[in-house]
Design a protein around this motif. Structure first.
Motif, PDB file in Angstrom:
ATOM      1  N   GLN A  59       0.834  -1.202   0.000  1.00 30.70           N
ATOM      2  CA  GLN A  59       0.000   0.000   0.000  1.00 30.70           C
ATOM      3  C   GLN A  59       0.870   1.254   0.000  1.00 30.70           C
ATOM      4  O   GLN A  59       0.622   2.196  -0.760  1.00 30.70           O
ATOM      5  N   ALA A  60       1.878   1.276   0.872  1.00 32.12           N
ATOM      6  CA  ALA A  60       2.757   2.441   0.949  1.00 32.12           C
ATOM      7  C   ALA A  60       3.446   2.686  -0.387  1.00 32.12           C
ATOM      8  O   ALA A  60       3.558   3.833  -0.849  1.00 32.12           O
ATOM      9  N   ARG A  61       3.926   1.622  -1.002  1.00 32.48           N
ATOM     10  CA  ARG A  61       4.585   1.741  -2.303  1.00 32.48           C
ATOM     11  C   ARG A  61       3.636   2.339  -3.337  1.00 32.48           C
ATOM     12  O   ARG A  61       4.021   3.222  -4.115  1.00 32.48           O
ATOM     13  N   ALA A  62       2.374   1.870  -3.345  1.00 32.84           N
ATOM     14  CA  ALA A  62       1.397   2.368  -4.309  1.00 32.84           C
ATOM     15  C   ALA A  62       1.059   3.833  -4.050  1.00 32.84           C
ATOM     16  O   ALA A  62       0.870   4.615  -4.994  1.00 32.84           O
ATOM     17  N   MET A  63       0.986   4.225  -2.782  1.00 32.04           N
ATOM     18  CA  MET A  63       0.683   5.615  -2.451  1.00 32.04           C
ATOM     19  C   MET A  63       1.802   6.547  -2.903  1.00 32.04           C
ATOM     20  O   MET A  63       1.541   7.628  -3.454  1.00 32.04           O
ATOM     21  N   VAL A  64       3.042   6.146  -2.691  1.00 35.79           N
ATOM     22  CA  VAL A  64       4.172   6.959  -3.141  1.00 35.79           C
ATOM     23  C   VAL A  64       4.166   7.059  -4.665  1.00 35.79           C
ATOM     24  O   VAL A  64       4.326   8.149  -5.240  1.00 35.79           O
ATOM     25  N   ALA A  65       3.971   5.912  -5.328  1.00 37.95           N
ATOM     26  CA  ALA A  65       3.998   5.895  -6.791  1.00 37.95           C
ATOM     27  C   ALA A  65       2.885   6.745  -7.401  1.00 37.95           C
ATOM     28  O   ALA A  65       3.064   7.335  -8.480  1.00 37.95           O
ATOM     29  N   SER A  66       1.746   6.833  -6.707  1.00 36.13           N
ATOM     30  CA  SER A  66       0.619   7.600  -7.236  1.00 36.13           C
ATOM     31  C   SER A  66       0.760   9.096  -7.001  1.00 36.13           C
ATOM     32  O   SER A  66      -0.069   9.883  -7.481  1.00 36.13           O
TER      33      SER A  66
END
Length: 397
Positions: A157-164
């Motif tokens: 989730q954290a990775r996806a939030m940063v990427a977005s």
């Protein structure tokens, strides 16, 4: 995701993958963890092993795991050759030995055409790491490094939030991993885990930073998508007569201008498995702690902090798609390990079926292993030079 839903799986072979194991016999800790992880999603069946270099212990360990006697090997070279020649040979091997055996074992199975799942750190030297990476590319095989914390839903989730872009441009990355189990001279007692992890012949040139610092380093890059370009390290061995570091403070520079710090320690009383990551950008910050792995704290700039729950409100597909239980039913260490094994199974099965591998699966590979070894050597070099800045080149293929 409701209580009756299960995570989606990619199409796979009409059978379990046949798994072999090197190391992990009687008295070993991590081998059992790998075996549990491999079975959680029922994608593998353990059928062969070189579980110990001691022939008697290898046979006894194999018998306990119900392996056929002719598939209990006392030498991994013999195992690689024999399994490659069998029509029902293993599809993949899990290497769960002390560090000094990772390179020869992985090389033997890669040369035999067998996919590899390997514990971290990858190997002792940069040259060995690059040799394995070249073998993986040349043989077109799957090589998975078990950085298990990258399999946690809230880390995804954290990775996806940063990427977005939810955090904006990343400015600061803080990673730490603190334990206390080596706060005394435990290796002098003959305790198995302490003995090999503090022995340069088996652990390599690093102690704490190789054992747990590599996890913190990998998470920092995994979540942010940034690459550390330089570091300045101060490594210490606080326990008298200890030959390898048991504490590390490291400053890091990332591409894009972000700055970071990494603290790894195995001599900090009151800590057990204190892996923690904080990421701060222009628009907000994130915080995750392994001991509360189902929570992710998100603070948009100027707004109250929000606690996001695994599979709960605000959970993104990156997390919900790999959640095995409903929100409020904790998942942790074993499930994180299992996610690495499930992602590996999807990729290996696709190769065996002759179809494209699943897209956009953030699975730690041999290239992550190369970066981990470069991080270890860079930190040791920096510390020897009184915390001088050392460059960390990006060598990804």
């Amino acid at each position: 995701m409701s209580a009756n839903q299960t995570p989606a799986q990619s199409p796979a072979l009409a059978r379990r993958l046949r798994l072999g194991m090197v190391g992990g016999g009687q008295g070993a800790f991590i081998g059992a963890v790998h075996r549990i992880a491999a079975r959680i999603d029922d994608r593998y069946e353990l059928v062969a092993g070189a579980l110990s270099s001691d022939p008697e212990r290898a046979r006894a360990s194999g018998a306990e795991l119900f392996l056929a006697p002719d598939r209990c090997y006392d030498d991994f070279h013999k195992m690689a050759a024999a399994e490659a020649a069998r029509p029902d040979g293993i599809d993949a091997v899990a290497i769960v030995t002390p560090n000094h055996l990772h390179h020869p074992a992985a090389k033997a199975f890669l040369e035999a055409g067998i996919h590899v799942i390997c514990d971290k750190p990858l190997v002792h030297t940069v040259e060995e790491a690059e040799e394995l990476a070249a073998l993986v590319r040349d043989r077109d095989l799957v090589f998975v490094l078990t950085h298990n914390y990258s399999g946690y839903p809230m880390i995804r989730q954290a990775r996806a939030m940063v990427a977005s872009g939810m955090l904006g441009k990343i400015r600061v990355v803080q990673a730490e991993y603190a334990q206390d189990w080596l706060a005394t001279d435990l290796e002098a007692s003959g305790q198995k885990q302490a003995s090999w992890r503090t022995d340069p012949a088996r652990s390599g040139i690093a102690g704490c930073i190789g054992d747990i610092g590599t996890h913190a380093f990998h998470l920092a890059e995994f979540v942010t998508g940034l690459r550390c370009t330089a570091l300045a390290a101060d490594l210490s061995a606080f326990v008298p007569n200890r030959r390898l570091d048991d504490n590390a403070h490291i400053m890091m520079r990332f591409d894009g201008g972000a700055r970071g710090m990494l603290w790894a320690s195995q001599v900090s009383p009151g800590t057990t498995n204190g892996l923690r990551l904080r990421v701060f950008g222009e628009a907000g910050g994130l915080e995750w702690q392994q001991e509360q792995p189902n929570e992710l704290r998100f603070t948009p700039l100027g707004e109250p902090t929000r606690t996001l729950l695994r599979a709960g409100a605000g959970s993104l597909p990156a997390a919900t798609s790999i959640s095995r239980t409903p929100a409020g039913h904790p998942e942790g260490y074993l499930e994180g390990f299992a996610q690495i094994y499930r992602d590996a199974a999807d990729r290996i099965a696709a190769r065996l079926d002759g179809r494209p591998a699943p897209a956009d699966v953030p699975l730690p590979t041999v290239e992550d292993g190369v970066r981990g070894v470069r991080f270890i050597h860079g930190a040791v070099e920096s510390s020897r030079r009184d915390a001088a800045w050392v460059s960390l080149p990006n060598t990804e293929a």
